[in-house]
Design a protein around this motif. Structure first.
Motif, PDB file in Angstrom:
ATOM      1  N   ILE B  30       0.853  -1.198   0.000  1.00  0.00           N
ATOM      2  CA  ILE B  30       0.000   0.000   0.000  1.00  0.00           C
ATOM      3  C   ILE B  30       0.882   1.238   0.000  1.00  0.00           C
ATOM      4  O   ILE B  30       0.664   2.183  -0.756  1.00  0.00           O
ATOM      5  CB  ILE B  30      -0.932   0.017   1.231  1.00  0.00           C
ATOM      6  CG1 ILE B  30      -1.899  -1.161   1.165  1.00  0.00           C
ATOM      7  CG2 ILE B  30      -1.713   1.324   1.292  1.00  0.00           C
ATOM      8  CD1 ILE B  30      -2.717  -1.355   2.418  1.00  0.00           C
ATOM      9  N   GLU B  33       2.364   1.817  -3.361  1.00  0.00           N
ATOM     10  CA  GLU B  33       1.376   2.358  -4.296  1.00  0.00           C
ATOM     11  C   GLU B  33       1.105   3.834  -3.995  1.00  0.00           C
ATOM     12  O   GLU B  33       0.934   4.651  -4.906  1.00  0.00           O
ATOM     13  CB  GLU B  33       0.079   1.545  -4.227  1.00  0.00           C
ATOM     14  CG  GLU B  33      -1.062   2.078  -5.063  1.00  0.00           C
ATOM     15  CD  GLU B  33      -0.714   2.215  -6.557  1.00  0.00           C
ATOM     16  OE1 GLU B  33       0.123   1.432  -7.050  1.00  0.00           O
ATOM     17  OE2 GLU B  33      -1.263   3.127  -7.210  1.00  0.00           O
ATOM     18  N   ALA B  34       1.096   4.156  -2.690  1.00  0.00           N
ATOM     19  CA  ALA B  34       0.838   5.550  -2.302  1.00  0.00           C
ATOM     20  C   ALA B  34       1.879   6.465  -2.920  1.00  0.00           C
ATOM     21  O   ALA B  34       1.578   7.583  -3.355  1.00  0.00           O
ATOM     22  CB  ALA B  34       0.829   5.691  -0.782  1.00  0.00           C
ATOM     23  N   ARG B 206      -5.034   0.323  -4.137  1.00  0.00           N
ATOM     24  CA  ARG B 206      -5.428   1.722  -4.344  1.00  0.00           C
ATOM     25  C   ARG B 206      -6.609   2.119  -3.452  1.00  0.00           C
ATOM     26  O   ARG B 206      -6.686   3.237  -2.987  1.00  0.00           O
ATOM     27  CB  ARG B 206      -5.806   1.946  -5.796  1.00  0.00           C
ATOM     28  CG  ARG B 206      -4.578   1.941  -6.691  1.00  0.00           C
ATOM     29  CD  ARG B 206      -4.912   2.393  -8.071  1.00  0.00           C
ATOM     30  NE  ARG B 206      -3.716   2.413  -8.873  1.00  0.00           N
ATOM     31  CZ  ARG B 206      -3.694   2.562 -10.184  1.00  0.00           C
ATOM     32  NH1 ARG B 206      -4.852   2.695 -10.838  1.00  0.00           N
ATOM     33  NH2 ARG B 206      -2.568   2.589 -10.835  1.00  0.00           N
ATOM     34  N   VAL B 209      -5.088   2.967  -0.305  1.00  0.00           N
ATOM     35  CA  VAL B 209      -4.441   4.279  -0.384  1.00  0.00           C
ATOM     36  C   VAL B 209      -5.489   5.375  -0.203  1.00  0.00           C
ATOM     37  O   VAL B 209      -5.300   6.325   0.559  1.00  0.00           O
ATOM     38  CB  VAL B 209      -3.713   4.446  -1.741  1.00  0.00           C
ATOM     39  CG1 VAL B 209      -3.275   5.897  -1.928  1.00  0.00           C
ATOM     40  CG2 VAL B 209      -2.515   3.528  -1.810  1.00  0.00           C
TER      41      VAL B 209
END
Ligand SMILES: Nc1ncnc2c1ncn2[C@@H]1O[C@H](COP(=O)(O)OP(=O)(O)OP(=O)(O)O)[C@@H](O)[C@H]1O
Ligand SMILES: [Mg+2]
Lengths: 244, 241
Positions: B30, B33-34, B206, B209
């Motif tokens: 996560i 991805e952030a 996502r 996120v």
């Protein structure tokens, strides 16, 4: 000018008659105390003079104007200090004047606070003050209100003996500089004797005037007065008057 | 502390049991991805911040105005108080699509949704604050000859401030929720929109996120208001003896 004339005031709450045919007057610059047992209707009398209640019968005149049922004509000091916790000492002192005409004289208020022995506390909040100091602020607030008659409802009853005696002297010293008419309510005989020019004794419910007594002690008075024989004689007389 | 522990257990568990990414991504992925997706979602984030702030300002203004009106006109209060409560019992999820039908996809239905979730805690908090004014202080005001306006401005309003701020703090966090919900239902940008896209394409990382930023945003609003409260509310509101 501060001349109060109360005529034949009657007030009941339902079947509970509280005031019965109350008539008295206060001259300009006079200090008058109302002495009465607890629950005799002293606060009710103030509510009537302050105009937040209407009498069943009778009238109240201030400086020859009928103020029965009209608000805003007296300055008032309640039993509890009732200071506004979010206002500083200075802002609290100014409140009465603010309500009466919206504009305020901050310089004079600062001078009064200083003379009242609260120098340095102008910007303090009420929760930082002792009980006696709060009462001083509350008194200054009523002194600073522009009305000609001051109504004080047992202002010192919540204080301890020492603070109380001190506050009485303090009150006289401030009052003697300004000489406004004062109507002072209390159930303490000594307090009434020490402070007043005249004492009005109320009876038990329904409250009627039992006795009016002129107190001739010269001013300025000091605390020795409380120990004098003349003082004791008056005290005894009032004591029996209240007991009957 | 508890949060850090939770994240560690979560990280470990997802490694140990090799849970699939689209079911429950590990905190580390996560985080990746952030950072990696920042360019993709930053304008969505901006849109949500803008929308929730606007909604919050409008919603709280409505809330305060409603409270003041209800307080000053007791007839109105009797009549409208039940209506206020009813308005809170209509699920926003049901109402929001209807609003879209009535008002289209523009900003108006979104603001209405946020206002609906925002104003209630504020109105109730302010009304309580007005009504719990100390009787002693009110008696003084009346004896001193204060009129209704003075009693309101000098006593009831300052007295209600601290309770009003409790309402504002709740409303601030709700406003982010409200913004996200309204974006789910009909928007072309915003974290809510980003979330729907992500979840329909099974990009669970996502979604997380988005959740991360929504929570952070709520906390940020809350902190800002606590700070404002300390600036505005000067003394403890409780009555001194
Ligand atoms: N608003 C009111 N409604 C009904 N009864 C009242 C009201 N205000 C006062 N009373 C009654 O009037 C009587 C006198 O009350 P009041 O408060 O005037 O007494 P008081 O002399 O000030 O007493 P204390 O010395 O304890 O302050 C009491 O019996 C009280 O129950
Ligand atoms: Mg009383």
């Amino acid at each position: 000018m501060g001349k109060l004339e109360v005529q034949n005031l009657m007030k009941s709450f339902g079947s509970n008659q509280v005031l019965h045919q109350l008539s008295f007057s206060i001259q300009d610059g006079e200090f008058v105390s109302i002495l009465g047992p607890s629950g005799s209707g002293k606060s009710t009398l103030f509510n009537l003079i302050g105009g937040i209640m209407k009498p069943d019968r009778g009238s109240i005149h201030l400086n020859d104007r009928d103020i029965t049922g009209l608000r805003g004509n007296i300055s008032y000091m309640p039993q509890a200090p009732s200071l506004f916790p979010w206002r500083t000492v200075l802002q609290n002192v100014l409140l009465g004047e603010e309500i009466a005409h919206g504009k305020v004289d901050e310089e004079q208020a600062r001078a009064m606070i200083m003379k009242a022995g609260l120098e340095g506390y102008e910007d303090a909040y009420p929760h930082e003050l002792s009980g006696g100091m709060k009462q001083r602020v509350s008194f200054l607030r009523s002194m600073k209100s522009p009305q000609s008659l001051l109504c004080l409802d047992e202002p010192f009853s919540a204080l301890d003996e020492f603070t109380r005696a001190e506050m009485q002297k303090w009150l006289l010293s401030i009052w003697e500089q300004h000489r406004r008419s004062i109507l002072f309510v209390t159930h303490n005989i000594e307090e009434a004797l020490f402070l007043s020019d005249r004492i009005i004794v109320l009876s038990q419910k329904p409250a009627a005037i039992k006795k009016e007594l002129v107190i001739p002690f010269v001013r300025p008075r000091d605390e020795e007065l409380v120990l004098s024989n003349a003082f004791l004689e008056y005290k005894t007389q009032l004591y029996y008057e209240l007991r009957e | 502390m508890a949060l850090i522990l939770l994240i560690m257990v979560w990280e470990l568990a997802s490694k140990l049991f090799s849970i699939q990414e689209w079911l429950l991504p590990a905190p580390s992925s996560i985080g990746q991805e952030a950072i990696a997706g920042w360019g993709d979602y930053k304008h969505h984030l901006g849109a949500t911040i803008q929308l929730s702030m606007m909604g919050f300002v409008i919603g709280s203004s409505v809330g305060i105005i409603v409270a003041v009106c209800l307080h000053l006109m007791s007839v109105l209060r009797e009549a409208l108080y039940p209506l206020l409560i009813i308005s809170q019992n209509i699920p926003i999820i049901i109402l929001a699509p209807l609003l879209v039908v009535w008002f289209g996809f523009g900003i108006l239905p979104k603001i209405i949704v946020i206002t609906l979730v925002c104003f209630f805690p504020i109105t109730i908090a302010a009304l309580d604050g007005f009504r719990q004014t100390s009787g002693e202080l009110k008696h003084y005001m009346e004896m001193a000859g204060a009129n209704k306006r003075q009693i309101f401005c000098k006593l009831e309003w300052p007295h209600a401030l601290s309770s009003l701020f409790s309402g504002l703090k709740i409303a601030a966090t709700y406003s982010v929720m409200g913004a996200v919900i309204s974006e789910w239902l009909g928007a072309s940008e915003g974290m809510g929109y980003y979330m729907t896209l992500a979840s329909s394409s099974f990009r669970t990382d996502r979604v997380f996120v988005a959740i991360l930023f929504i929570v952070t945003l709520s906390l940020l609003f809350f902190t800002l208001l606590s700070y404002a409260e300390r600036k505005v509310v000067k003394a403890p509101a409780q009555q001194e003896d």
